[in-house]
Scaffold this motif. Sequence first.
Motif, PDB file in Angstrom:
ATOM      1  N   VAL A  58       0.841  -1.201   0.000  1.00 51.74           N
ATOM      2  CA  VAL A  58       0.000   0.000   0.000  1.00 51.74           C
ATOM      3  C   VAL A  58       0.874   1.248   0.000  1.00 51.74           C
ATOM      4  O   VAL A  58       0.624   2.204  -0.746  1.00 51.74           O
ATOM      5  CB  VAL A  58      -0.942  -0.009   1.224  1.00 51.74           C
ATOM      6  CG1 VAL A  58      -1.735   1.284   1.297  1.00 51.74           C
ATOM      7  CG2 VAL A  58      -1.879  -1.199   1.152  1.00 51.74           C
ATOM      8  N   CYS A  66       0.285  -4.024  -7.290  1.00 50.35           N
ATOM      9  CA  CYS A  66      -1.150  -4.183  -7.546  1.00 50.35           C
ATOM     10  C   CYS A  66      -1.537  -5.658  -7.550  1.00 50.35           C
ATOM     11  O   CYS A  66      -2.545  -6.043  -6.950  1.00 50.35           O
ATOM     12  CB  CYS A  66      -1.531  -3.575  -8.897  1.00 50.35           C
ATOM     13  SG  CYS A  66      -1.355  -1.796  -8.950  1.00 50.35           S
ATOM     14  N   LEU A  79      -1.544  -7.133  -4.138  1.00 50.83           N
ATOM     15  CA  LEU A  79      -2.706  -6.681  -3.356  1.00 50.83           C
ATOM     16  C   LEU A  79      -4.019  -7.197  -3.941  1.00 50.83           C
ATOM     17  O   LEU A  79      -5.082  -6.981  -3.367  1.00 50.83           O
ATOM     18  CB  LEU A  79      -2.763  -5.153  -3.337  1.00 50.83           C
ATOM     19  CG  LEU A  79      -1.765  -4.410  -2.461  1.00 50.83           C
ATOM     20  CD1 LEU A  79      -1.844  -2.918  -2.740  1.00 50.83           C
ATOM     21  CD2 LEU A  79      -2.057  -4.683  -0.982  1.00 50.83           C
ATOM     22  N   GLU A  80      -3.903  -7.861  -5.102  1.00 55.62           N
ATOM     23  CA  GLU A  80      -5.079  -8.283  -5.872  1.00 55.62           C
ATOM     24  C   GLU A  80      -5.991  -7.092  -6.137  1.00 55.62           C
ATOM     25  O   GLU A  80      -7.219  -7.200  -6.104  1.00 55.62           O
ATOM     26  CB  GLU A  80      -5.832  -9.407  -5.148  1.00 55.62           C
ATOM     27  CG  GLU A  80      -4.956 -10.644  -4.992  1.00 55.62           C
ATOM     28  CD  GLU A  80      -5.649 -11.781  -4.276  1.00 55.62           C
ATOM     29  OE1 GLU A  80      -6.876 -11.718  -4.095  1.00 55.62           O
ATOM     30  OE2 GLU A  80      -4.944 -12.726  -3.886  1.00 55.62           O
ATOM     31  N   ASP A  81      -5.387  -5.955  -6.368  1.00 56.33           N
ATOM     32  CA  ASP A  81      -6.135  -4.724  -6.607  1.00 56.33           C
ATOM     33  C   ASP A  81      -6.232  -4.481  -8.106  1.00 56.33           C
ATOM     34  O   ASP A  81      -5.412  -3.793  -8.709  1.00 56.33           O
ATOM     35  CB  ASP A  81      -5.408  -3.554  -5.914  1.00 56.33           C
ATOM     36  CG  ASP A  81      -6.247  -2.285  -5.899  1.00 56.33           C
ATOM     37  OD1 ASP A  81      -7.190  -2.173  -6.720  1.00 56.33           O
ATOM     38  OD2 ASP A  81      -5.963  -1.401  -5.078  1.00 56.33           O
ATOM     39  N   ARG A  82      -7.268  -5.081  -8.719  1.00 51.43           N
ATOM     40  CA  ARG A  82      -7.437  -4.969 -10.171  1.00 51.43           C
ATOM     41  C   ARG A  82      -7.660  -3.527 -10.591  1.00 51.43           C
ATOM     42  O   ARG A  82      -7.147  -3.067 -11.612  1.00 51.43           O
ATOM     43  CB  ARG A  82      -8.655  -5.765 -10.622  1.00 51.43           C
ATOM     44  CG  ARG A  82      -8.423  -7.235 -10.651  1.00 51.43           C
ATOM     45  CD  ARG A  82      -9.768  -7.939 -10.717  1.00 51.43           C
ATOM     46  NE  ARG A  82      -9.548  -9.374 -10.737  1.00 51.43           N
ATOM     47  CZ  ARG A  82      -9.643 -10.106 -11.836  1.00 51.43           C
ATOM     48  NH1 ARG A  82      -9.940  -9.545 -12.989  1.00 51.43           N
ATOM     49  NH2 ARG A  82      -9.433 -11.402 -11.788  1.00 51.43           N
ATOM     50  N   GLU A  83      -8.439  -2.832  -9.765  1.00 51.17           N
ATOM     51  CA  GLU A  83      -8.785  -1.440 -10.081  1.00 51.17           C
ATOM     52  C   GLU A  83      -7.517  -0.599 -10.248  1.00 51.17           C
ATOM     53  O   GLU A  83      -7.342   0.102 -11.244  1.00 51.17           O
ATOM     54  CB  GLU A  83      -9.628  -0.892  -8.919  1.00 51.17           C
ATOM     55  CG  GLU A  83     -10.410   0.349  -9.225  1.00 51.17           C
ATOM     56  CD  GLU A  83     -11.556   0.087 -10.195  1.00 51.17           C
ATOM     57  OE1 GLU A  83     -11.709   0.915 -11.101  1.00 51.17           O
ATOM     58  OE2 GLU A  83     -12.262  -0.942 -10.048  1.00 51.17           O
ATOM     59  N   ALA A  84      -6.616  -0.718  -9.270  1.00 53.12           N
ATOM     60  CA  ALA A  84      -5.368   0.052  -9.332  1.00 53.12           C
ATOM     61  C   ALA A  84      -4.541  -0.364 -10.535  1.00 53.12           C
ATOM     62  O   ALA A  84      -3.974   0.476 -11.237  1.00 53.12           O
ATOM     63  CB  ALA A  84      -4.576  -0.152  -8.045  1.00 53.12           C
ATOM     64  N   CYS A 131      -3.844 -11.969 -12.031  1.00 50.23           N
ATOM     65  CA  CYS A 131      -5.257 -11.766 -11.702  1.00 50.23           C
ATOM     66  C   CYS A 131      -6.115 -12.878 -12.283  1.00 50.23           C
ATOM     67  O   CYS A 131      -7.332 -12.866 -12.116  1.00 50.23           O
ATOM     68  CB  CYS A 131      -5.750 -10.436 -12.265  1.00 50.23           C
ATOM     69  SG  CYS A 131      -4.991  -9.018 -11.516  1.00 50.23           S
TER      70      CYS A 131
END
Length: 651
Positions: A284, A312, A315-320, A350
């Motif tokens: 983060v 990203c 964090l499995e943060d697809r949006e980012a 992902c």
Amino acid sequence: MASLSPLPPPNPSSSNPERSRALNKIPPFFTKIPSWISLSSSAASSSSSSPLPFIRKDKNQKGFLENLHLVSLSKQGRFHEARQFLSFMDSSGILIGADFYKILFESCGAQRSLHDGRFFHQHMLKNIGRSDSYGVPGDCLLRMYFDCAGFDDARKLFEEMPNKRLNDWGIMISGYAENGLFHEAIALFYKMKSDGFRLEPTIITCLLRASSTALELELGRQIHSYVVKTGLVPDVSVDTELVNLYVKCGCLESSALLLDHMVESNVVAWTSLMVGYTQAGRQVEALVLFDRMMQHGVELDHFVFSIVLKACSALEDREAGWQVHGCIIKLGMDSDVSAGTPIVDFYVKCGSIGDACNAFDRISQPNEVSWSAIITGYAQVDRFEECFEIFRYLRSRDMLLNSFIYTSLFQVCAALADPNSGSQLHADALKRGLVSKLYGESALVTMYSRSGNLDYARRTFELIAEPDTVAWTAIIAGCAYHGRASEALELFKRMQSHGVKPNSITFIGILNACSHSGLIFEAREYLDSMSKFYRVKPTVDHYNCMVDVYCRAGQLEEAFKLIDSGSFEPDALSWKILLGGCTTHQNVDLGKIAGENYLKMEPEDAAAYVLTFNMYASAGRWAEAASIRKMMNGRGVKKEVSCSWITVKDK
DNA sequence: TTAGGGTTAG
């Protein structure tokens, strides 16, 4: 379906008529030397780091081929043959070109062969004297001696150098420091000062880099304070090295502070700190830093994108990740392999193979990293045929392959239990020197054991020089898979006697081994010892293995007691295993409980209905069986059609 | 000067 077409010989251009003509001109002795790499133009141009392309301009120079062959032997570490060949060159009056001397020294350095380095150095002195004008600068010799730990040779050479350049001082100082000879490095640093050299930032940078490579925080700190005290002109490269030093040594806070006070914003320093954050699991903060970096208007490059995309996906943060991808597109960098490949990797991580393919197609010149990323992507979603197709394509075009690609393909063969392709790939990788240590080797162990050949798996394992936890786990799991509990437990003992620590997955293998051989008591002991002796906290997976141990042994009550004990949080699999056990051992009362719990947890899973149905059916309790079938139909749950495959004549 | 792809299980 997955078998490979027969593999061509390693040198695909051996039948080239032009080459045959060229070979006719050189002495017969030359052709007898077994070195396909030497004369293969594809090998010469296949690596971007190959020095050969720039040498090609001298292609018509006398003895070019001989020079080429000589350095090729040295690059392969075949120094004995190289020296024999050199004596042939000497007797034929063929000189070594300056660029070729440089490569010889590089090879000796890379192979850490001080003996051969000295030999070629002496050869150069004898034949051309100590002349920089020939084009062999002293710094490549200094580097070679440091690479081979020939510190005295380096010192002597340096002391005898008539015109020491800044670069030479730098190599000496960083060479000493990188090899832990800090006193020598510092002494030289002061000597340099007393000799009237201005302390250029490049030297400070050398020392700092050496300190960070050697993780010598204290030395780095001293240099830092020296920089502050002497009021050296603020310099962006010194600042960047300092940021990097603190990152490498794990002082992320100091690094962040420095970054905030830098004279000039520098993308490398920002990236360095982002790497530090991601490696410390502080993804983060890496993203926050990226945001700040953009606000500061720092010019972004592919290094930043690669690291931010990694954060990203972690964090499995697809949006980012999408936003970063958008940013790369806006800058028009998505066709650049260095930015495009991390995008592919992001989508692969992902699980979006379609997006990964689209990103891949945008890359104008995919390299071996891009290809290995996409192969891994296909392998992850079980599209094995595509993995082989890509491999055949790369191979047919004689494109650069690497150990990552082979490791992924070994996994594919393991998943397909395809020993034919597996062993062909193994042989192919061996010939090319592309079985990577541990990664590739562990994958091979699993490949052989999964495709039914535990003997080969064991042999492959025994050839691993220093097996790590993963390699030991692979062979233990292999034995467990084949029901060879005593061998698995034996290996577990050996692993510990080698000082290798088991991890959570190792215990899955051990418990499985026990379960396949009915070793109830031993399994219980191992489960209990996990946190007590090995500091590995058992998870639901380990308890499920134990449930399986009881079930296979027919001790259904024990299995149920364990699930019901509260020592772990049972999941659907816990009940599924118990249900299976109840079906085998005809215990409908317990099976009913197991089935109900399983159905409650996985109402969409067809297997839950089918297994519960089978349990009732096998006990002849048709009314209950029918009600399960009815429930399944009522909820619209459909059984997935399964399939299997065989290979007939490579098809 | 800074990074990117892979290993072990059920």
